[in-house]
Motif scaffolding. Sequence first.
Motif, PDB file in Angstrom:
ATOM      1  N   PRO A   3       0.803  -1.234   0.000  1.00  0.00           N
ATOM      2  CA  PRO A   3       0.000   0.000   0.000  1.00  0.00           C
ATOM      3  C   PRO A   3       0.832   1.277   0.000  1.00  0.00           C
ATOM      4  N   ASP A   4       1.971   1.283   0.713  1.00  0.00           N
ATOM      5  CA  ASP A   4       2.775   2.510   0.743  1.00  0.00           C
ATOM      6  C   ASP A   4       3.409   2.799  -0.615  1.00  0.00           C
ATOM      7  N   LEU A   5       3.751   1.753  -1.359  1.00  0.00           N
ATOM      8  CA  LEU A   5       4.308   1.943  -2.694  1.00  0.00           C
ATOM      9  C   LEU A   5       3.232   2.462  -3.646  1.00  0.00           C
ATOM     10  N   ARG A   6       2.045   1.909  -3.550  1.00  0.00           N
ATOM     11  CA  ARG A   6       0.919   2.396  -4.365  1.00  0.00           C
ATOM     12  C   ARG A   6       0.649   3.866  -4.055  1.00  0.00           C
ATOM     13  N   GLU A   7       0.694   4.221  -2.786  1.00  0.00           N
ATOM     14  CA  GLU A   7       0.467   5.611  -2.375  1.00  0.00           C
ATOM     15  C   GLU A   7       1.519   6.538  -2.970  1.00  0.00           C
ATOM     16  N   GLN A   8       2.771   6.108  -2.983  1.00  0.00           N
ATOM     17  CA  GLN A   8       3.833   6.916  -3.586  1.00  0.00           C
ATOM     18  C   GLN A   8       3.553   7.137  -5.066  1.00  0.00           C
ATOM     19  N   ILE A   9       3.188   6.080  -5.771  1.00  0.00           N
ATOM     20  CA  ILE A   9       2.903   6.162  -7.210  1.00  0.00           C
ATOM     21  C   ILE A   9       1.762   7.149  -7.464  1.00  0.00           C
ATOM     22  N   LEU A  10       0.682   7.018  -6.713  1.00  0.00           N
ATOM     23  CA  LEU A  10      -0.482   7.876  -6.933  1.00  0.00           C
ATOM     24  C   LEU A  10      -0.203   9.326  -6.545  1.00  0.00           C
ATOM     25  N   THR A  11       0.605   9.533  -5.539  1.00  0.00           N
ATOM     26  CA  THR A  11       0.982  10.897  -5.143  1.00  0.00           C
ATOM     27  C   THR A  11       1.793  11.569  -6.254  1.00  0.00           C
ATOM     28  N   ILE A  12       2.727  10.836  -6.819  1.00  0.00           N
ATOM     29  CA  ILE A  12       3.531  11.375  -7.932  1.00  0.00           C
ATOM     30  C   ILE A  12       2.641  11.635  -9.136  1.00  0.00           C
ATOM     31  N   LEU A  13       1.773  10.697  -9.452  1.00  0.00           N
ATOM     32  CA  LEU A  13       0.861  10.859 -10.583  1.00  0.00           C
ATOM     33  C   LEU A  13       0.044  12.142 -10.447  1.00  0.00           C
ATOM     34  N   ALA A  14      -0.429  12.415  -9.259  1.00  0.00           N
ATOM     35  CA  ALA A  14      -1.248  13.614  -9.029  1.00  0.00           C
ATOM     36  C   ALA A  14      -0.471  14.904  -9.287  1.00  0.00           C
ATOM     37  N   GLU A  15       0.845  14.842  -9.254  1.00  0.00           N
ATOM     38  CA  GLU A  15       1.678  16.035  -9.441  1.00  0.00           C
ATOM     39  C   GLU A  15       2.022  16.335 -10.901  1.00  0.00           C
TER      40      GLU A  15
END
Length: 97
Positions: A3-15
């Motif tokens: 989950p923490d890796l998925r969160e990192q990916i989605l946070t970057i995507l949002a930027e």
Amino acid sequence: MKPDLREQILTILAEVPLGRVTTYGRIAAMTDGATPRLVARALRELPAGHGLPWFRVITASRKLADHGGADEQRRRLVAEGVLFDNRGRVAADRLWP
């Protein structure tokens, strides 16, 4: 996927800014251990109505990946001013970061 890796990916995507694109590999490089394939997987698993700019992620060759949403992806990118050359590639100056 953790989950923490998925969160990192989605946070970057949002930027990823409007009118710019990034690659699966560039997103992966900004995380703590994701691969380009894991980034693609995270994008495939986005829930309906998420609002994240998945369409701003392209391949390292600056082309759209071969998937069912490629036509929609192209349409959205063109609407943001992202153009494709005659070989289907996005100009290098549109890459983020």
